[in-house]
Design an enzyme around this catalytic site. Structure first.
Site, short mmCIF file in Angstrom:
data_model
loop_
_atom_site.label_atom_id
_atom_site.label_comp_id
_atom_site.label_asym_id
_atom_site.label_seq_id
_atom_site.Cartn_x
_atom_site.Cartn_y
_atom_site.Cartn_z
N GLU A 74 39.41 34.13 47.40
CA GLU A 74 38.14 34.86 47.30
C GLU A 74 37.17 34.20 46.31
OE1 GLU A 74 37.83 37.00 49.44
OE2 GLU A 74 36.30 38.45 48.89
N ASP A 75 37.69 33.71 45.20
CA ASP A 75 36.80 33.29 44.10
C ASP A 75 36.77 31.80 43.80
OD1 ASP A 75 36.30 35.96 43.84
OD2 ASP A 75 37.64 36.26 42.13
#
Ligand code: MN
Length: 576
Positions: A74-75
């Protein structure tokens, strides 16, 4: 530095697995390199903290790797593909599961939505380890919420209180549940929390002497009775005190001036022996005794509860349970990882979850409401439903396999009847697309659109099916009647009769014979294939002949391939 810290916590794993977890740590560390948390700590401190929480439950290596990698896809630039290649598909699936939960946001204010939202999260998780990782993630975020802005704190705290704490409770993760509750309470109502925490602290000092006195008295009484037991004082968590005060309009001292004790013994008979001994020591308060051993709570909780008149008439609440019951009371579903069951078949997560449900079912079946209970849990963990969002953020529950058309009808009949297209997560998709958990679905309608018979091939809800059928029946009856008339005339011509020769008197006779209301209804029935044109034509002609009419009538074989009403029509025609 984290590596050594982590290694300490995962010493229960096999050396090969330890190496894999360490590899996941290094991957995550380099992926998150240069990222920092709001608190100023390097980002990697967060996944490490999450993994450590899971290690406390002795979760398997896959779950720990996924915990370390849970924010990587996600990051950071790392992809699911890379995770899959380096750590295997199951780990990638777990990471993906957690990321999916991160992406949906609980927005609506409606309280009733919370239950659906909880169900949706559980439904999306599939693997209970995803939920355990998510709960650990949330717990660490709540523990470090101080560094967030006030508004954000409140929003996260509210979400935790309404969604995640109840999930932890339902899965029997008692200590997580209580901590999430208290942390949420602290950030949602900072002043109330402070006042209550202060009051508890002050009262605790005053209580100490009495607590020790009672503890000693219980301990020696049990020893006399020959029951080996560990006796501890016990405190309610702050939020439960607050809820009690609110719910029952009690003052702080009314709630708090009750003293709690816990007695842990070795087996079930010892529980009842201890109960007898305690009732001999202090008089029980009538009506307060509860046997959750014979009749366990929904999440598998077992204990004997009794309230006694203590010294100076102080009420004492006592819980009596075995060591095993205590483990389940504290760790719930996670207790099956934490404590080896000696059952080698219980290797994977699904089996462990199943085993947990099974063990709950076994203790529940004694209590008679096992089926209701199982429905409750099963719906959550292995749901037959999908949960989707409307554009306004409303959550709708639909049966598995449901399509956009099903959703349209479940919102409103008119929306169903007029739908022409659908956007799923902002992209146009065919109406027949099967909806998935968490989809945001926008149905597009047009004022003059109407249902398509082809929809019947893929709708799964009774409501959609019934409405489509109803529409086709009523809206098409006019067209059907026109078609019916053509078919009837055709049949008459085939029988060498003139279509115009049937008069009104003959029609009304036929209506009586066939028990129909109007000429149009008979014609529509013919048009829809419910009645055979040839049969009706013959009836007319037979009547004409019987009445001395001049119609030419040629006997023809009639196919008896249709059933029910039509066959009767045909038989009645041949044998009047
Ligand atoms: Mn996280």
């Amino acid at each position: 530095m984290h590596l050594a810290e982590l290694a300490e916590h995962i010493s229960y794993l096999k050396p090969d697995d330890v190496a894999l977890v360490e590899k996941a740590y290094l991957f995550s560390k380099s992926a998150h390199e240069g990222q920092f948390r709001k608190s100023g700590d390097p980002y990697i401190s967060h996944p490490v903290a999450v993994a450590k929480l899971l290690a406390k439950w002795h979760l398997d290596a896959q779950a720990l790797m996924a915990a370390l990698l849970h924010d990587v896809v996600e990051d950071t630039p790392a992809t699911k593909q890379q995770v899959s290649e380096q750590f295997g598909k199951p780990v990638a699936e777990l990471v993906d599961g957690v990321s999916k939960l991160d992406r949906i946001e609980f927005q609506t204010e409606a309280h009733a939505q919370a239950e659906n939202f909880r169900k949706m999260l559980l439904a999306m998780a599939r693997d209970v380890r995803v939920i355990l990782i998510k709960l650990a993630d949330r717990l660490h975020n709540m523990r470090t919420l101080d560094s967030m802005a006030t508004e954000k704190r409140k929003r996260i705290a509210k979400e935790t209180l309404e969604i995640y704490a109840p999930i932890a409770n339902r899965l029997g993760l008692n200590s997580v549940y209580q901590e999430l509750d208290d942390l949420s309470f602290r950030y949602m109502y900072p002043t109330r929390y402070r006042v209550l925490a202060k009051a508890v602290k002050a009262a605790r000092g005053n209580r100490r002497a009495l607590v020790e006195k009672v503890q000693d008295a219980i301990q020696s009484k049990l020893k006399d009775a020959g029951v080996e037991a560990a006796v501890t004082g016990r405190e309610k968590h702050l939020y439960s005190i607050y809820k009690k005060m609110q719910g029952k309009s009690l003052t702080f001292s009314e709630v708090y001036d009750i003293y709690g004790f816990r007695v842990i013994v070795k087996d079930v008979p010892a529980c009842y022996l201890a109960l007898g001994a305690l009732h001999g020591l202090y008089k029980p308060i009538p009506g307060k005794f509860k046997d959750y051993i014979a009749i366990p709570k929904g999440n598998g909780y077992q204990s004997l509860h009794t309230t006694l008149f203590g010294p100076y008439g102080t009420p004492l609440e006592v819980q009596i349970r075995t060591q095993d019951m205590h483990k389940i009371a504290e760790a719930g579903v996670a207790s099956h990882w934490l404590y080896k069951t000696g059952d080698e078949s219980a290797k994977d997560a699904q089996q462990k979850t199943h085993q947990w449900l099974q063990s709950l079912l076994e203790i529940q079946s004694e209590s008679g409401d096992a089926i209701e209970f199982l429905e409750h849990i099963k719906v959550d963990l292995f749901p037959d439903e999908v949960y989707v969002f409307t554009p306004k953020g409303q959550i709708m529950a639909l049966p598995r396999g449901a399509t956009a058309v099903d959703l349209a009808y479940s919102v409103h009949t008119d929306i169903g009847n007029r739908c022409i297209a659908v956007k799923i997560n902002d992209e146009l998709a065919p109406l027949r697309t099967e909806l998935r958990n968490g989809d945001r679905v926008e149905v597009i309608t047009a004022p003059h659109a109407h249902p398509n018979p082809a929809w019947l091939n893929y709708v799964v809800t009774g409501k959609a099916r019934a409405h489509i059928r109803h529409y086709l029946k009523t809206m098409h009856s006019q067209e059907a009647a026109m078609l019916g008339e053509r078919l009837l005339n055709q049949a008459l011509r085939a029988l060498r009769a003139e279509p115009g020769m049937i008069d009104d008197a003959r029609w009304s006779e036929l209506l009586r014979e066939t028990n129909t209301k109007s000429k149009e209804e008979i014609l529509a029935d013919i048009g829809l294939g419910k009645r055979l044109n040839l049969v009706i034509a013959r009836r007319h002609l037979a009547a004409q002949v019987a009445n001395g009419g001049q119609a030419h009538f040629r006997h023809q074989g009639v196919l008896l391939r249709q059933s029910n009403g039509m066959v009767e029509d045909i038989l009645r025609f041949f044998e009047p």
